[in-house]
Scaffold this motif. Sequence first.
Motif, PDB file in Angstrom:
ATOM      1  N   ILE A 157      -6.866   3.259   1.625  1.00  0.00           N
ATOM      2  CA  ILE A 157      -5.578   2.999   0.992  1.00  0.00           C
ATOM      3  C   ILE A 157      -4.519   3.985   1.483  1.00  0.00           C
ATOM      4  N   SER A 182      -1.433   3.041   3.800  1.00  0.00           N
ATOM      5  CA  SER A 182      -0.112   3.240   3.218  1.00  0.00           C
ATOM      6  C   SER A 182       0.775   4.101   4.112  1.00  0.00           C
ATOM      7  N   SER A 226       0.354  -6.062  -3.490  1.00  0.00           N
ATOM      8  CA  SER A 226       0.899  -4.930  -2.725  1.00  0.00           C
ATOM      9  C   SER A 226       2.097  -5.353  -1.875  1.00  0.00           C
ATOM     10  N   ASN A 227       2.010  -6.524  -1.273  1.00  0.00           N
ATOM     11  CA  ASN A 227       3.104  -7.061  -0.468  1.00  0.00           C
ATOM     12  C   ASN A 227       4.343  -7.279  -1.332  1.00  0.00           C
ATOM     13  N   PHE A 256       3.557   0.251   0.266  1.00  0.00           N
ATOM     14  CA  PHE A 256       2.812  -0.615  -0.660  1.00  0.00           C
ATOM     15  C   PHE A 256       1.924  -1.617   0.079  1.00  0.00           C
ATOM     16  N   GLY A 264      -2.339  -2.012   0.422  1.00  0.00           N
ATOM     17  CA  GLY A 264      -3.093  -3.238   0.165  1.00  0.00           C
ATOM     18  C   GLY A 264      -3.906  -3.687   1.363  1.00  0.00           C
TER      19      GLY A 264
END
Length: 193
Positions: free
Chosen positions: A15, A19, A142-143, A173, A177
């Motif tokens: 993650i 990110s 997340s998108n 973000f 994801g």
Amino acid sequence: MMDQSEPLPALAKSIVTGSIGFGLVSLCVFATVAFAERWMYQNLGLFGSYIAWIVLFILLSGAVFGSLVVIDRWRLPKFYLLWAVAFFAYAAAWMIAYFSLGRTAGELVGALAGSILMALVIATGFRTLGSTIKLSAILFVSNSLGYFLGAALFDALSEPTGMLLFGVIYGLFFGAGIGAALQLAQRGALLQK
């Protein structure tokens, strides 16, 4: 087969890497929008500009996400092929929705359809089709968070600062994801062995 010298990265590492890495990539791509959009539209046209941005995203982020992949069959450069198909499917769905439905509805429908297609390609690539719904949900949330929070900053701030922050927020973000989706797809593939 998994290379035994390289364990699967932890979910948290995937993650964070996704990110930060995709946040930087997105900043670079959005910088071309902030500083060269007019030139790109004049010289490449609308369609050519969007293709250029898709290619930039694929080339720059493939290395970021490829660093999280430890399953031998998807090592670089093979991973670039999977990633190119996944990101292109996402981008094509987003563009079709955006140009058909307009700004807010198109962005939302594009985020949903694009996230589902990206999840399907990733799940197919890692032979974990049963994870498609979970991956789709992670990618969509997340998108959408990244895109709409970034868009709100863009709308509130002047150019080019707003566009640059849009890119950073979107990338942070969505990259988180995508990192999570890749880790979960690989974990599922390894559990099937």
